[in-house]
Design an enzyme around this catalytic site. Structure first.
Site, PDB file in Angstrom:
ATOM      1  N   LYS A  54      18.003   1.554 -52.714  1.00 28.39           N
ATOM      2  CA  LYS A  54      17.193   0.359 -52.995  1.00 28.39           C
ATOM      3  C   LYS A  54      15.719   0.738 -53.074  1.00 28.39           C
ATOM      4  O   LYS A  54      14.989   0.288 -53.952  1.00 28.39           O
ATOM      5  CB  LYS A  54      17.424  -0.709 -51.916  1.00 28.39           C
ATOM      6  CG  LYS A  54      18.782  -1.384 -52.065  1.00 28.39           C
ATOM      7  CD  LYS A  54      19.180  -2.211 -50.857  1.00 28.39           C
ATOM      8  CE  LYS A  54      20.623  -2.715 -51.035  1.00 28.39           C
ATOM      9  NZ  LYS A  54      21.206  -3.319 -49.850  1.00 28.39           N
ATOM     10  N   GLN A  98      19.957  -5.179 -43.924  1.00 28.66           N
ATOM     11  CA  GLN A  98      21.156  -4.456 -44.348  1.00 28.66           C
ATOM     12  C   GLN A  98      22.321  -4.757 -43.403  1.00 28.66           C
ATOM     13  O   GLN A  98      22.195  -4.616 -42.182  1.00 28.66           O
ATOM     14  CB  GLN A  98      20.854  -2.943 -44.375  1.00 28.66           C
ATOM     15  CG  GLN A  98      21.965  -2.109 -44.943  1.00 28.66           C
ATOM     16  CD  GLN A  98      22.223  -2.368 -46.431  1.00 28.66           C
ATOM     17  OE1 GLN A  98      21.299  -2.486 -47.224  1.00 28.66           O
ATOM     18  NE2 GLN A  98      23.480  -2.467 -46.808  1.00 28.66           N
ATOM     19  N   ASP A 121      18.606 -11.603 -51.051  1.00 29.62           N
ATOM     20  CA  ASP A 121      20.057 -11.400 -51.067  1.00 29.62           C
ATOM     21  C   ASP A 121      20.787 -12.686 -51.471  1.00 29.62           C
ATOM     22  O   ASP A 121      21.971 -12.660 -51.805  1.00 29.62           O
ATOM     23  CB  ASP A 121      20.535 -11.000 -49.656  1.00 29.62           C
ATOM     24  CG  ASP A 121      20.970  -9.549 -49.589  1.00 29.62           C
ATOM     25  OD1 ASP A 121      21.196  -8.944 -50.648  1.00 29.62           O
ATOM     26  OD2 ASP A 121      21.071  -9.025 -48.462  1.00 29.62           O
TER      27      ASP A 121
END
Ligand code: NAP
Length: 282
Positions: A54, A98, A121
């Site tokens: 990422k 995460q 997200d």
């Protein structure tokens, strides 16, 4: 005739070029550089790889990225404190925690603590609610990427029979809703579905998000169908999808490979969401 391959890597590269250009334009216009902060808790090697990928992708398109690494035994309160400071930081437009998290931390509490405007997200209930009601929102990255891959075929979604296998909050449920919003007639299947083969055989668009290597073979696929394989399963040293690619490609009209299909699109949609969140600050 063998299916056309939907090349997620090539599409991803094209979209990243466009994101890079729009990031540059935003900087020139208003001095804002989009910023993404990723919180990584503990030492899970797979999570560390995802986070590094990422970060690399952000650098590629000119998005500022920062990783906050926290100890495996951090308390939930400490983690929530970090999220609260990122919520208040004007230079941070996207926050991503995460997953998975260690057992002392409730992922629902963590997701709910992120400012919905920074929830790149797309997991916060406010964004989920906005998506369900068709409002402007940050959409979850994997489902958003899947829709782009289907659109890449040039075939309409409207009026088609779409079957989604899997009902997880991160893939199955949201992609089903997005297909519905694109005017498909959607059937959602899961481990308790009876007559799965028959249902799948009617699908013009088949999205498979189960997590079982090579589960879907030619018996499940209609001639000419578009097949999107979300599965990423490690078998030995190989990454394998949920769809038996070699067999199904003889029947499908379009199919995504694993790797090189949905995977690259997920990170690209994260970049797009971070840019989208930053644009709100102009
Ligand atoms: P998940 O939370 O484990 O959900 C799996 C779903 O598949 C569940 O809804 C389950 O049904 C259903 N299922 C399991 N066995 C089944 C069967 N025999 N027949 C029909 N349905 C069955 O998984 P997920 O997070 O959605 O991920 C699915 C796959 O996609 C995994 O391989 C994951 O690694 C991959 N993935 C890839 C990306 C990417 O960017 N490429 C992103 C996310 C996920 P129940 O609900 O009844 O248990």
């Amino acid at each position: 005739m063998a299916a056309n391959i939907i090349d997620g890597k090539a599409l991803s590269n094209r979209l990243r070029e466009s994101i890079k250009q729009r990031v540059g334009e935003l900087k020139d216009r208003s001095g804002i550089t989009p910023g993404l902060t990723v919180i990584l808790v503990g030492n899970d090697p797979a999570s560390a790889v995802y986070v590094r990928n990422k970060e690399r992708a952000c650098r590629q398109v000119g998005i500022n990225s920062n990783i906050i690494k926290l100890e495996e035994n951090i308390s939930q309160d400490e983690l929530l404190w970090h999220i609260d400071s990122l919520n208040k930081d004007k230079n941070v437009h996207g926050i991503l925690v995460q997953l998975p998290l260690p057992p002392q931390i409730d992922p629902v509490m963590v997701i709910n603590a992120i400012d919905p405007e920074k929830d790149v997200d797309g997991f916060h209930p406010v964004n989920v609610g906005r998506m369900v009601t068709g409002q402007d929102c940050l959409e979850p990255c994997t489902p958003k990427g899947i829709i782009r891959l289907i659109q890449e075929t040039g075939k309409p979604i409207r009026g088609k029979n779409a079957v989604v296998i899997g009902r997880s909050n991160i893939v199955g449920k949201p992609v089903s809703l997005m297909l519905l919003q694109n005017d498909a007639t959607v059937t959602i299947c899961h481990s308790k579905t009876s007559g799965l083969e028959e249902i799948c055989k009617r699908a013009d668009i088949l999205v498979v998000a189960i997590g079982r290597p090579n589960f879907i073979d030619s018996r499940y696929v209609k001639d000419g169908a578009t097949v999107i394989d979300v599965g990423t399963n490690r078998v030995g040293d190989k990454l394998v999808g949920d769809v038996n690619f070699e067999e199904v490609k003889q029947i499908a009209g379009w199919i995504t490979p694993v790797p090189g299909g949905v995977g690259p699109m997920t990170i690209t949609m994260l970049l797009e969401n971070t840019l989208q969140a930053a644009l709100k600050n102009e």
